[in-house]
Design an enzyme around this catalytic site. Structure first.
Site, PDB file in Angstrom:
ATOM      1  N   ASN A 172      -7.963  -6.301  31.418  1.00 41.97           N
ATOM      2  CA  ASN A 172      -7.415  -5.489  30.331  1.00 41.97           C
ATOM      3  C   ASN A 172      -8.145  -5.797  29.026  1.00 41.97           C
ATOM      4  O   ASN A 172      -8.511  -6.933  28.752  1.00 41.97           O
ATOM      5  CB  ASN A 172      -5.895  -5.634  30.202  1.00 41.97           C
ATOM      6  CG  ASN A 172      -5.384  -7.045  30.134  1.00 41.97           C
ATOM      7  OD1 ASN A 172      -5.991  -7.971  30.664  1.00 41.97           O
ATOM      8  ND2 ASN A 172      -4.260  -7.234  29.477  1.00 41.97           N
ATOM      9  N   GLU A 197      -6.966  -2.365  35.844  1.00 47.46           N
ATOM     10  CA  GLU A 197      -7.242  -1.525  37.019  1.00 47.46           C
ATOM     11  C   GLU A 197      -8.199  -0.390  36.660  1.00 47.46           C
ATOM     12  O   GLU A 197      -9.136  -0.085  37.393  1.00 47.46           O
ATOM     13  CB  GLU A 197      -5.942  -0.917  37.567  1.00 47.46           C
ATOM     14  CG  GLU A 197      -4.954  -1.930  38.104  1.00 47.46           C
ATOM     15  CD  GLU A 197      -4.001  -2.465  37.045  1.00 47.46           C
ATOM     16  OE1 GLU A 197      -4.407  -2.638  35.884  1.00 47.46           O
ATOM     17  OE2 GLU A 197      -2.837  -2.726  37.408  1.00 47.46           O
ATOM     18  N   CYS A 206      -6.001  -0.830  30.723  1.00 43.35           N
ATOM     19  CA  CYS A 206      -5.568  -1.785  31.754  1.00 43.35           C
ATOM     20  C   CYS A 206      -6.754  -2.259  32.595  1.00 43.35           C
ATOM     21  O   CYS A 206      -7.791  -1.591  32.693  1.00 43.35           O
ATOM     22  CB  CYS A 206      -4.583  -1.117  32.710  1.00 43.35           C
ATOM     23  SG  CYS A 206      -3.024  -0.649  31.977  1.00 43.35           S
ATOM     24  N   GLU A 217      -7.604  -5.054  25.144  1.00 45.43           N
ATOM     25  CA  GLU A 217      -6.594  -4.584  24.184  1.00 45.43           C
ATOM     26  C   GLU A 217      -7.224  -4.188  22.849  1.00 45.43           C
ATOM     27  O   GLU A 217      -8.396  -4.466  22.585  1.00 45.43           O
ATOM     28  CB  GLU A 217      -5.523  -5.655  24.018  1.00 45.43           C
ATOM     29  CG  GLU A 217      -4.784  -5.900  25.326  1.00 45.43           C
ATOM     30  CD  GLU A 217      -3.597  -6.841  25.208  1.00 45.43           C
ATOM     31  OE1 GLU A 217      -3.465  -7.535  24.189  1.00 45.43           O
ATOM     32  OE2 GLU A 217      -2.795  -6.860  26.163  1.00 45.43           O
ATOM     33  N   CYS A 227      -2.630   4.114  35.640  1.00 44.92           N
ATOM     34  CA  CYS A 227      -3.578   3.552  36.614  1.00 44.92           C
ATOM     35  C   CYS A 227      -3.356   4.164  37.998  1.00 44.92           C
ATOM     36  O   CYS A 227      -4.308   4.400  38.747  1.00 44.92           O
ATOM     37  CB  CYS A 227      -3.446   2.032  36.664  1.00 44.92           C
ATOM     38  SG  CYS A 227      -4.047   1.232  35.161  1.00 44.92           S
ATOM     39  N   CYS A 276       0.524   0.287  36.361  1.00 42.62           N
ATOM     40  CA  CYS A 276       1.261   1.270  35.551  1.00 42.62           C
ATOM     41  C   CYS A 276       0.988   2.689  36.066  1.00 42.62           C
ATOM     42  O   CYS A 276       0.084   2.913  36.885  1.00 42.62           O
ATOM     43  CB  CYS A 276       0.874   1.140  34.081  1.00 42.62           C
ATOM     44  SG  CYS A 276      -0.706   1.908  33.679  1.00 42.62           S
TER      45      CYS A 276
HETATM   46  N1  THU Z   1      -1.760  -4.199  31.987  1.00 43.59           N
HETATM   47  C1  THU Z   1      -2.765  -4.102  32.903  1.00 43.59           C
HETATM   48  O1  THU Z   1      -3.931  -4.397  32.614  1.00 43.59           O
HETATM   49  N2  THU Z   1      -2.437  -3.690  34.149  1.00 43.59           N
HETATM   50  C2  THU Z   1      -1.183  -3.420  34.577  1.00 43.59           C
HETATM   51  O2  THU Z   1      -0.991  -3.086  35.740  1.00 43.59           O
HETATM   52  C3  THU Z   1      -0.059  -3.520  33.661  1.00 43.59           C
HETATM   53  C4  THU Z   1      -0.389  -3.844  32.248  1.00 43.59           C
HETATM   54  C5  THU Z   1      -2.094  -4.690  30.652  1.00 43.59           C
HETATM   55  C6  THU Z   1      -1.976  -3.697  29.532  1.00 43.59           C
HETATM   56  C7  THU Z   1      -1.772  -4.622  28.344  1.00 43.59           C
HETATM   57  O3  THU Z   1      -3.039  -5.053  27.870  1.00 43.59           O
HETATM   58  C8  THU Z   1      -1.042  -5.801  28.930  1.00 43.59           C
HETATM   59  O4  THU Z   1      -1.243  -5.761  30.321  1.00 43.59           O
HETATM   60  C9  THU Z   1       0.442  -5.843  28.626  1.00 43.59           C
HETATM   61  O5  THU Z   1       1.065  -4.675  28.983  1.00 43.59           O
END
Ligand code: THU
Length: 153
Positions: A60, A73, A71, A62, A113, A110
């Site tokens: 991820n 994925e 994310c 941010e 994804c 999520c």
């Molecule tokens: N996140 C992911 O990378 N994958 C997921 O399946 C769920 C959430 C990340 C998004 C954000 O940077 C952090 O996790 C918190 O939500």
């Protein structure tokens, strides 16, 4: 009126990684260590196994403007698509760490994804395994079962 029912099968592994996916699971955990997750401190790693045997990973990324982040994925799947266009996805492993420790509970992708996964199935006409790695247990499910009624035109 018809009533229809959906049911899915999924598999739980305890004490070991799913057989055949050991390296992919390790790669997802490793990738979580390189996440840019300064806002949530929730570090997610994803690793994609491709039909040509290549493995690519992502995490991820941010952003201070929250929706601009992405994310793990999607980072990994888009990287796979950008690097090896035309090569189908065989499996996707996901792992999450909080405060430097692998989360006990398997992390579930999520909705956005899942929609991207459904595009991969559509693109390559091939379903694939999604492996959600947790410290306590690892869950394996087919990508197509994660998003019933996905958007399609
Ligand atoms: N996140 C992911 O990378 N994958 C997921 O399946 C769920 C959430 C990340 C998004 C954000 O940077 C952090 O996790 C918190 O939500």
């Amino acid at each position: 009126m018809d009533k229809r029912e959906l049911r899915i099968d999924y598999f739980i592994w305890r004490g070991s990684f799913p057989s055949g996916y050991e390296n992919l699971c390790r790669k997802a955990i490793q990738a979580s260590g390189k996440a840019y997750s300064v806002y949530s401190e929730f570090s997610v790693g994803a690793a994609v196994l491709l039909a040509n045997g290549e493995m690519v990973s992502g995490n991820n990324q941010e952003n201070v403007a929250y929706p601009s982040g992405i994310c793990a994925e999607r980072t990994a799947l888009f990287y796979a698509g950008a690097t090896f266009p035309g090569v189908s996805v065989e499996a996707l492993a996901i792992a999450a760490c909080f405060e430097g420790k692998l989360c006990e509970k398997a992390v579930s992708p999520c909705g956005a994804c899942r929609q991207v996964m459904s595009e991969m199935i559509r693109r390559y006409k091939q379903d694939f395994d999604v492996i959600m790695v947790g410290g306590k247990e690892t869950v394996v499910v087919k990508a197509s079962d994660l998003l019933p009624f996905s958007f399609a035109i």
